[in-house]
Design an enzyme around this catalytic site. Structure first.
Site, PDB file in Angstrom:
ATOM      1  N   GLU A 141      57.994   0.911  30.683  1.00 15.15           N
ATOM      2  CA  GLU A 141      58.449  -0.493  30.671  1.00 15.15           C
ATOM      3  C   GLU A 141      59.856  -0.595  30.095  1.00 15.15           C
ATOM      4  OE1 GLU A 141      55.632   0.778  29.569  1.00 15.15           O
ATOM      5  OE2 GLU A 141      53.988  -0.666  29.476  1.00 15.15           O
ATOM      6  N   CYS A 171      51.344  -1.096  26.132  1.00 15.19           N
ATOM      7  CA  CYS A 171      50.796  -0.775  24.808  1.00 15.19           C
ATOM      8  C   CYS A 171      51.127  -1.882  23.822  1.00 15.19           C
ATOM      9  CB  CYS A 171      51.319   0.572  24.323  1.00 15.19           C
ATOM     10  SG  CYS A 171      53.025   0.524  23.783  1.00 15.19           S
ATOM     11  N   GLY A 202      39.794  34.444  36.304  1.00 17.38           N
ATOM     12  CA  GLY A 202      39.098  34.720  37.527  1.00 17.38           C
ATOM     13  C   GLY A 202      37.689  34.182  37.588  1.00 17.38           C
ATOM     14  N   LEU A 246      52.435  33.528  35.732  1.00 13.02           N
ATOM     15  CA  LEU A 246      51.911  32.174  35.477  1.00 13.02           C
ATOM     16  C   LEU A 246      52.952  31.098  35.204  1.00 13.02           C
ATOM     17  CD1 LEU A 246      48.716  32.912  33.313  1.00 13.02           C
ATOM     18  CD2 LEU A 246      48.880  32.637  35.786  1.00 13.02           C
TER      19      LEU A 246
HETATM   20  N1  NAP Z   1      41.590  34.438  44.290  1.00 13.29           N
HETATM   21  C1  NAP Z   1      41.759  33.810  43.160  1.00 13.29           C
HETATM   22  O1  NAP Z   1      41.939  32.576  43.160  1.00 13.29           O
HETATM   23  C2  NAP Z   1      41.782  34.569  41.886  1.00 13.29           C
HETATM   24  C3  NAP Z   1      42.246  33.943  40.720  1.00 13.29           C
HETATM   25  C4  NAP Z   1      42.230  34.668  39.553  1.00 13.29           C
HETATM   26  C5  NAP Z   1      41.755  35.958  39.544  1.00 13.29           C
HETATM   27  N2  NAP Z   1      41.330  36.538  40.686  1.00 13.29           N
HETATM   28  C6  NAP Z   1      40.822  37.911  40.692  1.00 13.29           C
HETATM   29  O2  NAP Z   1      39.714  37.957  39.809  1.00 13.29           O
HETATM   30  C7  NAP Z   1      39.619  39.259  39.268  1.00 13.29           C
HETATM   31  C8  NAP Z   1      39.366  39.170  37.791  1.00 13.29           C
HETATM   32  O3  NAP Z   1      38.272  38.347  37.537  1.00 13.29           O
HETATM   33  P1  NAP Z   1      37.134  38.723  36.504  1.00 13.29           P
HETATM   34  O4  NAP Z   1      35.978  37.867  36.836  1.00 13.29           O
HETATM   35  O5  NAP Z   1      36.964  40.192  36.468  1.00 13.29           O
HETATM   36  O6  NAP Z   1      37.776  38.343  35.095  1.00 13.29           O
HETATM   37  P2  NAP Z   1      38.323  36.961  34.524  1.00 13.29           P
HETATM   38  O7  NAP Z   1      37.422  35.871  34.897  1.00 13.29           O
HETATM   39  O8  NAP Z   1      39.778  36.859  34.841  1.00 13.29           O
HETATM   40  O9  NAP Z   1      38.238  37.239  32.964  1.00 13.29           O
HETATM   41  C9  NAP Z   1      37.002  37.390  32.355  1.00 13.29           C
HETATM   42  C10 NAP Z   1      37.273  37.997  31.000  1.00 13.29           C
HETATM   43  O10 NAP Z   1      37.831  37.012  30.121  1.00 13.29           O
HETATM   44  C11 NAP Z   1      37.441  37.289  28.793  1.00 13.29           C
HETATM   45  N3  NAP Z   1      36.670  36.196  28.236  1.00 13.29           N
HETATM   46  C12 NAP Z   1      36.753  35.764  26.964  1.00 13.29           C
HETATM   47  N4  NAP Z   1      35.942  34.755  26.728  1.00 13.29           N
HETATM   48  C13 NAP Z   1      35.304  34.504  27.886  1.00 13.29           C
HETATM   49  C14 NAP Z   1      34.302  33.578  28.252  1.00 13.29           C
HETATM   50  N5  NAP Z   1      33.804  32.667  27.399  1.00 13.29           N
HETATM   51  N6  NAP Z   1      33.842  33.616  29.500  1.00 13.29           N
HETATM   52  C15 NAP Z   1      34.325  34.500  30.401  1.00 13.29           C
HETATM   53  N7  NAP Z   1      35.267  35.407  30.086  1.00 13.29           N
HETATM   54  C16 NAP Z   1      35.750  35.420  28.838  1.00 13.29           C
HETATM   55  C17 NAP Z   1      36.583  38.566  28.889  1.00 13.29           C
HETATM   56  O11 NAP Z   1      37.499  39.654  28.836  1.00 13.29           O
HETATM   57  P3  NAP Z   1      37.924  40.382  27.504  1.00 13.29           P
HETATM   58  O12 NAP Z   1      36.655  40.591  26.761  1.00 13.29           O
HETATM   59  O13 NAP Z   1      38.594  41.596  27.912  1.00 13.29           O
HETATM   60  O14 NAP Z   1      38.831  39.419  26.846  1.00 13.29           O
HETATM   61  C18 NAP Z   1      36.064  38.514  30.291  1.00 13.29           C
HETATM   62  O15 NAP Z   1      35.712  39.780  30.765  1.00 13.29           O
HETATM   63  C19 NAP Z   1      40.908  39.957  39.615  1.00 13.29           C
HETATM   64  O16 NAP Z   1      40.654  40.883  40.645  1.00 13.29           O
HETATM   65  C20 NAP Z   1      41.802  38.866  40.113  1.00 13.29           C
HETATM   66  O17 NAP Z   1      42.698  39.341  41.088  1.00 13.29           O
HETATM   67  C21 NAP Z   1      41.330  35.863  41.862  1.00 13.29           C
END
Ligand code: NAP
Length: 359
Positions: A56, A79, A292, A207
């Site tokens: 505003e 506000c 992921g 990112l």
């Molecule tokens: N196509 C897409 O849109 C896309 C986007 C992103 C990723 N990706 C692919 O996804 C793959 C990786 O995925 P991912 O499932 O293996 O791993 P992720 O989802 O990227 O990460 C999971 C990891 O995060 C950490 N973490 C900490 N707190 C967590 C919680 N509360 N819940 C879940 N995770 C937690 C743990 O790792 P630590 O214990 O090591 O910390 C866990 O192993 C890669 O190949 C990537 O290229 C694809």
């Protein structure tokens, strides 16, 4: 009864508000258009950054004396409180505006009451014009006010059969260059971009926002429970701020100067809601969850996904990891049902936006 001119002015105000996405937190995005007594637009503005003038005030400055006797169209109720800037309701009264039309009431208990102040000063007040459109434009902020945690938008890219990589792990690139450019726009709109440890290790993601003019860089947040990240990781460059989230006992001595958030672990994992609470305390009101699949599953299991944006590429793989891992759903009656709010072709891909039913 709203006239076509009222609708045009409010739609312009909503478009102006969107220019602030990604740079106003913890404040909402707000747009304002001012017309003079004969209905000609004489000023416009939007809230550009927290601590800066409200929409505003920008619009009143542009309108000057021409605001007297005119109408102010605002996407959010003006506000009523003095924060870092003065109350907008008072500024509108002092400028001599005769009528104020706003789209959405202010749910913030500290700021609400602007409409009453305006009415008490003899200003005609109208509410609710294009409220649905204005609410959609302020979805992140409104959700964060309602829930007390940041709004979470989960974004993924997948083949038409829901795969994010081939069986051998290769995944570059499933979605098109157009879709990847669109993701940069989503990053620019977010206060923070979040990835899990798996993605951190596999992709070495950067990112930061590229190719979006005037973008405010989001906070890059990575979960790295045991602080295995190398100091050379791309996410640690100075293109944008970075926050590394680790378990409370993690050894981070090899990462001097890195902003570290230590959280207690539950079954070896960071708690989704504890993380969101900490981000909220840092002023983050919207998070783009970029995966992921494991992390996305944890967020969905925790009821912490407010919107899903899927980029579906016209590609089939038949095998390979799915876009979403375990989200605690074991039977069809537990399936998380969504309402599709938008489907948009992006290059050769289809972008589907959806929200959990009842959200
Ligand atoms: N196509 C897409 O849109 C896309 C986007 C992103 C990723 N990706 C692919 O996804 C793959 C990786 O995925 P991912 O499932 O293996 O791993 P992720 O989802 O990227 O990460 C999971 C990891 O995060 C950490 N973490 C900490 N707190 C967590 C919680 N509360 N819940 C879940 N995770 C937690 C743990 O790792 P630590 O214990 O090591 O910390 C866990 O192993 C890669 O190949 C990537 O290229 C694809």
């Amino acid at each position: 009864m709203a006239t076509p001119a009222d609708i045009t002015a409010m739609r312009r105000a909503i478009a102006l508000a969107a220019r602030g996405l990604g740079s106003t937190s913890p404040n909402p995005v707000v747009g304002c258009v001012i017309t003079d007594a004969s209905g000609h637009q004489v000023g416009e503005g939007w809230h550009q950054r927290a601590g800066g003038p409200h929409a505003e005030v920008h619009a009143l400055r542009a309108a000057g004396v021409l605001a007297r006797g005119g109408t102010a169209y605002v996407t959010l109720e003006p506000c009523n409180h003095t924060g870092r800037t003065g109350p907008c309701a008072q500024a509108l009264i002092e400028a001599g505006v005769a009528r104020v039309v706003y789209a959405v009431g202010d749910p913030n208990p500290q700021a609400t009451g602007g409409a009453d102040t305006l009415r008490a000063a003899g200003v005609e007040v109208g509410a609710g014009l294009l409220a649905d459109e204005a609410e959609a434009g302020n979805l992140a902020w409104l959700t964060s006010v309602r829930t007390g945690r940041p709004f979470v938008r989960w974004k993924y890219a997948a083949t038409l059969d829901g795969r994010t990589a081939a069986a051998d792990g290769t995944s570059r690139w499933i979605s098109s260059a157009e879709s990847r450019a669109d993701v940069h726009r989503l990053r620019a709109e977010a206060d923070a971009v979040l990835v899990g440890g798996g993605t951190l290790r596999t992709d070495d993601p950067h990112l930061a926002v590229r190719g979006v003019e005037g973008a405010t860089q989001p906070l890059r947040v990575a979960l790295d429970t045991h602080a295995g990240l190398l100091p050379t990781a791309r996410i640690l460059d100075d293109a944008a701020p970075t926050l590394l989230v680790v378990g409370e006992d993690a050894d981070t001595r090899h990462l001097p100067g890195v902003d570290i958030l230590r959280l207690p672990l539950h079954d070896g994992r960071v708690g989704v809601h504890e993380l969101l609470t900490q981000l909220y305390a840092r002023g983050i009101r919207s998070v783009l969850l970029e995966g992921g699949p494991t992390l996305a599953g944890a967020f969905l299991a925790g009821g912490a996904v407010d919107q899903v944006v899927g980029y579906l590429a016209p590609v089939l793989l038949g095998a390979g990891p799915n876009a979403l891992a375990d989200a605690g759903i074991t039977t069809i009656t537990q399936a998380l049902r969504l309402d599709i709010t938008e489907t948009t072709p992006i290059g050769p891909d289809l972008r589907i936006t959806a929200t959990p039913k009842g959200a």
